[in-house]
Each structure stands twice: as C-alpha cells, then as structure tokens.
Design a protein around this motif. Sequence first.
Motif, PDB file in Angstrom:
ATOM      1  N   GLY A   1      11.843  -3.406   9.434  1.00 45.19           N
ATOM      2  CA  GLY A   1      11.091  -4.416  10.170  1.00 45.19           C
ATOM      3  C   GLY A   1      10.209  -3.843  11.262  1.00 45.19           C
ATOM      4  N   ALA A   2      10.605  -2.707  11.824  1.00 45.47           N
ATOM      5  CA  ALA A   2       9.820  -2.100  12.898  1.00 45.47           C
ATOM      6  C   ALA A   2       8.470  -1.592  12.405  1.00 45.47           C
ATOM      7  N   LEU A   3       8.390  -1.213  11.130  1.00 42.98           N
ATOM      8  CA  LEU A   3       7.150  -0.625  10.615  1.00 42.98           C
ATOM      9  C   LEU A   3       6.477  -1.427   9.507  1.00 42.98           C
ATOM     10  N   TYR A   4       7.207  -2.205   8.757  1.00 46.13           N
ATOM     11  CA  TYR A   4       6.654  -2.899   7.599  1.00 46.13           C
ATOM     12  C   TYR A   4       5.909  -4.140   8.045  1.00 46.13           C
ATOM     13  N   ARG A   5       4.724  -4.310   7.536  1.00 47.46           N
ATOM     14  CA  ARG A   5       3.899  -5.435   7.953  1.00 47.46           C
ATOM     15  C   ARG A   5       3.363  -6.228   6.765  1.00 47.46           C
ATOM     16  N   ASN A   6       4.085  -7.238   6.343  1.00 48.09           N
ATOM     17  CA  ASN A   6       3.614  -8.261   5.417  1.00 48.09           C
ATOM     18  C   ASN A   6       2.904  -7.783   4.166  1.00 48.09           C
ATOM     19  N   GLY A   7       3.308  -6.695   3.596  1.00 48.91           N
ATOM     20  CA  GLY A   7       2.766  -6.289   2.305  1.00 48.91           C
ATOM     21  C   GLY A   7       3.411  -7.113   1.208  1.00 48.91           C
ATOM     22  N   GLU A   8       2.835  -7.101   0.032  1.00 49.93           N
ATOM     23  CA  GLU A   8       3.439  -7.787  -1.110  1.00 49.93           C
ATOM     24  C   GLU A   8       4.780  -7.148  -1.437  1.00 49.93           C
ATOM     25  N   GLN A   9       5.755  -7.967  -1.713  1.00 46.96           N
ATOM     26  CA  GLN A   9       7.072  -7.473  -2.096  1.00 46.96           C
ATOM     27  C   GLN A   9       7.426  -8.026  -3.466  1.00 46.96           C
ATOM     28  N   SER A  10       8.004  -7.188  -4.272  1.00 48.11           N
ATOM     29  CA  SER A  10       8.468  -7.642  -5.580  1.00 48.11           C
ATOM     30  C   SER A  10       9.719  -8.494  -5.391  1.00 48.11           C
ATOM     31  N   GLY A  11      10.069  -9.235  -6.436  1.00 43.30           N
ATOM     32  CA  GLY A  11      11.303 -10.006  -6.406  1.00 43.30           C
ATOM     33  C   GLY A  11      12.505  -9.104  -6.208  1.00 43.30           C
ATOM     34  N   GLN A  12      12.464  -7.907  -6.815  1.00 40.10           N
ATOM     35  CA  GLN A  12      13.568  -6.948  -6.681  1.00 40.10           C
ATOM     36  C   GLN A  12      13.717  -6.501  -5.226  1.00 40.10           C
ATOM     37  N   THR A  13      12.608  -6.246  -4.558  1.00 34.68           N
ATOM     38  CA  THR A  13      12.663  -5.838  -3.156  1.00 34.68           C
ATOM     39  C   THR A  13      13.250  -6.941  -2.290  1.00 34.68           C
ATOM     40  N   ARG A  14      12.799  -8.164  -2.492  1.00 36.12           N
ATOM     41  CA  ARG A  14      13.344  -9.282  -1.704  1.00 36.12           C
ATOM     42  C   ARG A  14      14.846  -9.430  -1.950  1.00 36.12           C
ATOM     43  N   GLU A  15      15.273  -9.279  -3.204  1.00 34.29           N
ATOM     44  CA  GLU A  15      16.696  -9.391  -3.539  1.00 34.29           C
ATOM     45  C   GLU A  15      17.509  -8.281  -2.871  1.00 34.29           C
ATOM     46  N   ILE A  16      17.010  -7.062  -2.909  1.00 31.99           N
ATOM     47  CA  ILE A  16      17.718  -5.940  -2.282  1.00 31.99           C
ATOM     48  C   ILE A  16      17.833  -6.164  -0.773  1.00 31.99           C
ATOM     49  N   LEU A  17      16.752  -6.595  -0.144  1.00 36.69           N
ATOM     50  CA  LEU A  17      16.796  -6.838   1.295  1.00 36.69           C
ATOM     51  C   LEU A  17      17.772  -7.962   1.627  1.00 36.69           C
ATOM     52  N   ARG A  18      17.829  -8.999   0.796  1.00 41.99           N
ATOM     53  CA  ARG A  18      18.819 -10.074   1.013  1.00 41.99           C
ATOM     54  C   ARG A  18      20.241  -9.528   0.885  1.00 41.99           C
ATOM     55  N   ASP A  19      20.457  -8.658  -0.111  1.00 43.19           N
ATOM     56  CA  ASP A  19      21.781  -8.052  -0.270  1.00 43.19           C
ATOM     57  C   ASP A  19      22.160  -7.253   0.972  1.00 43.19           C
TER      58      ASP A  19
END
Length: 173
Positions: free
Chosen positions: A108-126
């Motif tokens: 969160g400190a460095l990532y700024r609103n780039g497109e995320q795949s469904g897999q990325t969103r799922e991993i971050l939720r996990d």
Amino acid sequence: MTYQDIDSFFKGSDEVNSAAEAHGLATGMLCVNGQTQSAAWIKQLFDEGDEVRAEQSRQLAQLFEETRASLESGDYDFEPFLPADDVPLREQIAALADWCQGFLFGVGALYRNGEQSGQTREILRDIVEFTRLDPDAEGEEDEAAFMEVTEYLRTAVLLLRAELGSNGRIRIH
C-alpha cells in the motif's frame, strides 16, 4: 543474523510489532518496486525521533538486500522472515499475522491504483485474512495448517511481485 536479533530492534516500538512485520513491509515494498532502497524501508520502520544505531541500520540493510536477492532469484528461495521452528506455534502464528500486516502496508505504501487481476485481488484478500489468524493454536493439525499458509505466502508473494511490479504505478524512493 537471527530472527531474535532483528526482532529485538522493535521491542518497545510504537511503529513495528516484530521483525516479521518489518520483513513483510520490506517484501511488500520490493514486490511493487524492486528498486526500492533499504533507507526508504528503514525510514518507514522508525519514527523520525527514534535513534537507529549504525549496527542496527547495517543489519537491517543486509536483511533488506537478502530479501531483494531472494525475490529476484530464479530459484524461488524466498521465505518470509519468521521465528525458527523451535519457537512455540502460537508465537510463529502471531509473527505470520504480523508479517502479513507489514506486507500489506508495504504494498500500500508504494502501489498506486494500477489494474489488478482477479488473482491478485484474491491473493491480497487472503493475506488480509491471514492478519486475523488465531495464535491460540496447537497440535499437529494446526502446525500443518501453519505450514500450508506459509507455503502459500511464498508462492503468492512471487506471483504478486510479477504483477504488481510490472503494472503498478509506483513512486521511486
């Protein structure tokens, strides 16, 4: 350099709970921007008023560079920096939850609103869910579950690094 050595740097800290959380932060930052410098990470770890001794700074920078090398290695030898296996399972689980919290903060400190795949969103939720692990676990079944979560994190971090590092809009520090 052992986990306990680095962990001692954060006893009494208002900013970071443990060496695991600090390592998670470093890993998250490096997943988004592989060019992040250890000084930017160390600055995130301590209040501006906190005095970081030269030896502490050197050891932290070494851990950071070892983390960078393991993430960049083609051997997939990345490991979350956690207490040794001989430490009680409850402490290992608490450290893993801290690691996940630090990782999410680092991303969160460095990532700024780039497109995320469904897999990325799922991993971050996990990983968010892993911050809520119950440290009051014991027994072989819980130990096996802990090992599975740790292995999942190893793989997930490498997948996230591949996606976030190439797609995220980053700030260079």
